[in-house]
Design a protein around this motif. Structure first.
Motif, mmCIF file in Angstrom:
data_model
loop_
_atom_site.group_PDB
_atom_site.id
_atom_site.type_symbol
_atom_site.label_atom_id
_atom_site.label_comp_id
_atom_site.label_asym_id
_atom_site.label_seq_id
_atom_site.Cartn_x
_atom_site.Cartn_y
_atom_site.Cartn_z
ATOM 1 N N LEU B 13 0.837 -1.201 0.000
ATOM 2 C CA LEU B 13 0.000 0.000 0.000
ATOM 3 C C LEU B 13 0.877 1.257 0.000
ATOM 4 C CD1 LEU B 13 -3.287 0.618 1.724
ATOM 5 C CD2 LEU B 13 -1.458 2.103 2.434
ATOM 6 N N ALA B 17 0.918 4.144 -2.817
ATOM 7 C CA ALA B 17 0.596 5.526 -2.452
ATOM 8 C C ALA B 17 1.771 6.450 -2.739
ATOM 9 C CB ALA B 17 0.218 5.609 -0.976
ATOM 10 N N LEU B 23 5.327 10.136 0.390
ATOM 11 C CA LEU B 23 4.471 9.655 1.462
ATOM 12 C C LEU B 23 5.286 9.672 2.754
ATOM 13 C CD1 LEU B 23 1.870 8.193 2.480
ATOM 14 C CD2 LEU B 23 3.023 6.044 1.920
ATOM 15 N N GLY B 89 1.513 12.861 0.935
ATOM 16 C CA GLY B 89 0.628 12.170 1.862
ATOM 17 C C GLY B 89 1.315 12.022 3.203
ATOM 18 N N SER B 176 -7.438 10.137 -2.279
ATOM 19 C CA SER B 176 -6.213 9.394 -1.940
ATOM 20 C C SER B 176 -6.487 7.907 -1.794
ATOM 21 C CB SER B 176 -5.623 9.910 -0.637
ATOM 22 O OG SER B 176 -5.031 11.139 -0.841
ATOM 23 N N VAL B 177 -7.592 7.595 -1.162
ATOM 24 C CA VAL B 177 -7.932 6.178 -0.979
ATOM 25 C C VAL B 177 -8.149 5.539 -2.348
ATOM 26 C CG1 VAL B 177 -9.671 4.586 -0.073
ATOM 27 C CG2 VAL B 177 -8.843 6.467 1.359
ATOM 28 N N THR B 179 -6.535 6.013 -5.003
ATOM 29 C CA THR B 179 -5.274 5.628 -5.644
ATOM 30 C C THR B 179 -4.756 4.272 -5.153
ATOM 31 O OG1 THR B 179 -3.887 6.757 -4.016
ATOM 32 C CG2 THR B 179 -4.536 8.041 -5.943
ATOM 33 N N VAL B 180 -5.177 3.857 -3.967
ATOM 34 C CA VAL B 180 -4.718 2.549 -3.470
ATOM 35 C C VAL B 180 -5.864 1.532 -3.451
ATOM 36 C CG1 VAL B 180 -2.811 3.456 -2.080
ATOM 37 C CG2 VAL B 180 -5.086 3.296 -1.055
#
Ligand code: SF4
Ligand code: SF4
Ligand code: SF4
Ligand code: SF4
Lengths: 326, 349
Positions: B13, B17, B23, B89, B176-177, B179-180
């Motif tokens: 993950l 991300a 990140l 992030g 953002s969520v 993207t993963v």
């Protein structure tokens, strides 16, 4: 320690009562068992304690306490007594204003080492013989005292004091020394310059320039530090680049060379656990080799090898033919 | 919608991300955990509660370049070299640190907004993480902050029994969520129950912590002078070393200085954190207005507990993270100050 504490308290009360001292600098009980703050006490000694968590070296407080009316009672652990002597040698403390009791020490505990064992949510801490008993919100735990001492206690200079008007000692002294204090210095010396550079960059890059190491250091007693000069462009708070982090520490280490007693306070207080004492120990080892064994603070009035001059002094570096070994 | 992934698959993950933006995560180096950019093999420590420095670093870094000047003969040129960065992030932020952003926002985003800070705030997506095992130095509860579920941040997360649960809260968090998303599984009722159980457990621990019931109510505007003039500041500050540790580890300390560094043929103007504990803090031509350590020490706590709330609808400028409790070399801190000056209601705590 409970018994030692009782004796200290009793003796301090006598010294207050007969007027020998007007105040005492010691350690005060805080919010939790491991939380001990250096404090100045009056005759009631409210909250005064002495136990395994009283690691803080009190000698530097005497610089300011020398300037006030009356005599101060100070409690010195064996290692603190070296700092005390060094400050006397440098005329930073007025000896007549101080009454010093050398007190017993069986090694001081490091709360960070306890936490590093996975201890969280501490409710209480008790010392039981050579064990530390922890009660936490997540259960209880016992750890060996010898596993969680401050780094400096593993290389203790000995349990004898080099200064003091009187002493309060245990019948049976506990030796906590297990390691040669130059062990890590030797490891660093054996590295290649690149490896050594990497090691120190790794450590010093964590520095936040909080100045705790400088401010706690008994050898850092300048009235105004060069790093507090706003006109310099590199004053205390300006952690502007990696060069500065390095230079601050190197300049500081040079400035205390020959005066550092190896009390270990710098590394104890560093919020980033940077092994600053290794810089100082490197200097100590070099001084020992070049000028003969020397322990700062061993006696009052010593002439430090770097502040004294003798015709046959080693001149390391530039003129090795004059006796410099390197 | 809440999602989940096995904790052992978290590196996947992170990698996904971090594919298109930096990140930042709590990463251990040299035994100390700090927010650092993720890279392959980084020692991510979601179990470590508080980093040494707080997450404020990402928005308000310890030092940053503002602008440079260069002189050639009589000509001065201005070089824009501020780095306000790119989208990033930030994961593993505890409720206390997440709340600190609001406290900083009120200072830096008030008009005229601080453009450097503002750009980073807009660039950052914050994922909070519930505190599985709060520590005795934590007193977020006393400041109305919920360690079990942050009210701030763009997404919230929990870790329980080998699962990492992730719940977007804002549109930024949703994005953002997304993207993963390929790595995540949608949660069902059993998962909701697991997260609820986790929150309940955290709440139970918080209830047992020694400073959770700290009462700060005496610290308010009408008591300002009385608190300011309290003789006990003297004893509280007696052992203070005047270092900057408490201010530099604090997520809500917001003071800074702007300085010029001479580069030889010009000047680099930079901003650096300042500390009210330092002798040159707010030094003016007439000198430092707070001449002794008692006054400097008092400033820190008056600012957090009285001045800031007076100007900000009663919001204290402390989030109870406990960093100053753990890091002060002499073990003096805001809890001791609050208990000493906060009135009798704190005596039994
Ligand atoms: S105490 Fe540690 S973090 Fe602070 S200035 Fe010294 S080395 Fe840097
Ligand atoms: S309160 Fe503690 S951390 Fe803060 S300046 Fe004083 S000694 Fe340093
Ligand atoms: S004052 Fe202390 S407890 Fe409060 S936010 Fe700052 S570091 Fe955390
Ligand atoms: S203070 Fe509260 S929110 Fe912050 S780390 Fe501790 S438990 Fe978590």
């Amino acid at each position: 320690m409970q018994e030692i504490f009782g004796r200290i308290k009793k003796r301090a009360a006598e010294l207050f009562a007969d007027g020998t001292v007007t105040r005492m600098v010691g350690w005060q009980k805080g919010e939790s068992d491991y939380d001990k703050t250096p404090a100045v006490f009056g005759p009631d000694m409210k909250g005064f304690v002495y136990d395994g968590f009283c690691g803080a070296n009190l000698s530097k407080y005497l610089i300011n306490l020398s300037k006030v009316e009356g005599r101060t009672l100070v409690l010195l652990k064996p290692c603190d007594s070296y700092s005390f002597n060094q400050l006397l040698t440098e005329h930073r403390i007025d000896r007549d204003k101080v009454y010093a009791i050398g007190i017993d020490c069986n090694g001081k505990l490091d709360i960070n080492k306890i936490r590093a064992l996975g201890v969280k949510g501490i409710r209480s801490v008790a010392e039981e013989g050579d064990e530390v008993v922890l009660d936490t919100v997540y259960g209880s735990k016992r750890v060996k005292r010898s596993e969680v001492l401050l780094d400096r206690c593993y290389c203790c200079k000995g349990k004898d004091h080099v200064a003091g008007d009187e002493f309060i000692l245990a019948e049976k002294r506990v030796d906590t020394t297990t390691t040669d204090r130059f062990e890590l210095v030797k490891k660093l010396e054996a590295m290649t310059p690149d490896e050594r550079y990497e090691f120190w960059r790794g450590e010093l890059s964590r520095c936040i320039r909080c100045n705790a190491c400088r401010n706690v250091c008994p050898a850092c007693s300048c009235v105004k530090c060069v790093f507090d000069n706003p006109a310099l462009g590199t004053d205390s708070k300006a952690n502007s680049d990696t060069f500065e982090e390095n230079m601050f520490h190197i300049i500081r280490a040079f400035h205390v060379a020959g005066r550092c007693t190896d009390c270990g306070e710098c590394s104890r207080v560093c919020p980033q656990h940077i092994p600053l004492h290794l810089l100082n120990r490197k200097f100590i080892r070099d001084i020992d080799e070049l000028y003969g064994e020397y322990q700062a603070g061993a006696e009052v009035g010593q002439r430090g090898p770097l502040t004294d001059f003798a015709k046959n002094d080693a001149e390391p570096g530039a003129t090795p033919d004059k006796g410099g070994k390197k | 919608m809440m999602y989940k992934i096995r904790t052992e698959r978290l590196p996947e993950l992170f990698a996904l991300a971090a594919a298109d933006k930096a990140l930042y995560l709590p990463v251990e180096q040299g035994g100390q955990v700090e927010f650092r950019p993720w890279s392959e093999g980084a020692a991510v420590r979601f179990d470590a509660l508080n980093t040494v420095r707080s997450a404020k670093d990402l928005f308000f870094p310890q030092t940053e370049n503002l602008v440079a000047f260069r002189t050639e003969g009589k000509k001065i040129s201005i070089i824009e070299n501020a780095d306000t960065g790119a989208p990033f992030g930030l994961m593993g932020v505890r409720s206390c640190d997440a709340k600190s952003f609001e406290i900083l926002d009120r200072v830096f985003l008030a008009e005229p907004a601080d453009t450097y800070y503002k750009a980073r705030r807009e660039n950052g997506t914050v994922v909070t993480l519930a505190c599985h095992e709060p520590e005795e130095t934590c007193f977020c509860a006393a400041l109305g902050i919920d360690a079990a579920e942050s009210a701030d941040g763009d997404a919230a997360s929990w870790i329980r029994d080998g699962w990492f649960y992730l719940k977007p809260v804002t549109a930024k968090g949703e994005a953002s969520v997304e993207t993963v998303r390929p790595l995540l599984t949608e949660c069902d009722g059993a998962d909701d129950a697991a997260v609820e159980a986790e929150k309940k457990d955290i709440g139970a621990v918080i209830g047992q912590l020694p400073f959770s019931k700290l009462d700060l109510s005496r610290f308010r505007g009408e008591n300002m002078l009385e608190i300011f003039n309290d003789p006990r500041w003297k004893e509280l500050s007696a052992a203070c070393l005047g270092c900057g540790t408490c201010t530099y580890v604090c997520p809500t300390c917001q003071c800074y200085d702007i300085k010029d560094f001479k580069t030889g043929d010009g000047i680099q103007r930079f901003r650096t954190w300042d500390s009210c504990m330092y002798s040159d803090f707010t030094k003016m031509s007439a000198g430092q207005p707070r001449l002794t350590q008692v006054e400097r020490f008092r400033q820190r706590f008056m600012h957090k507990l009285v001045y800031y709330p007076m100007n900000n609808d009663g919001l204290y400028s402390c989030v109870g993270c406990g960093r100053c409790l753990r890091k002060c070399p002499i073990s003096m801190n805001i809890v001791k100050v609050a208990k000493t000056l906060g009135g009798e209601q704190n005596d039994e705590q």
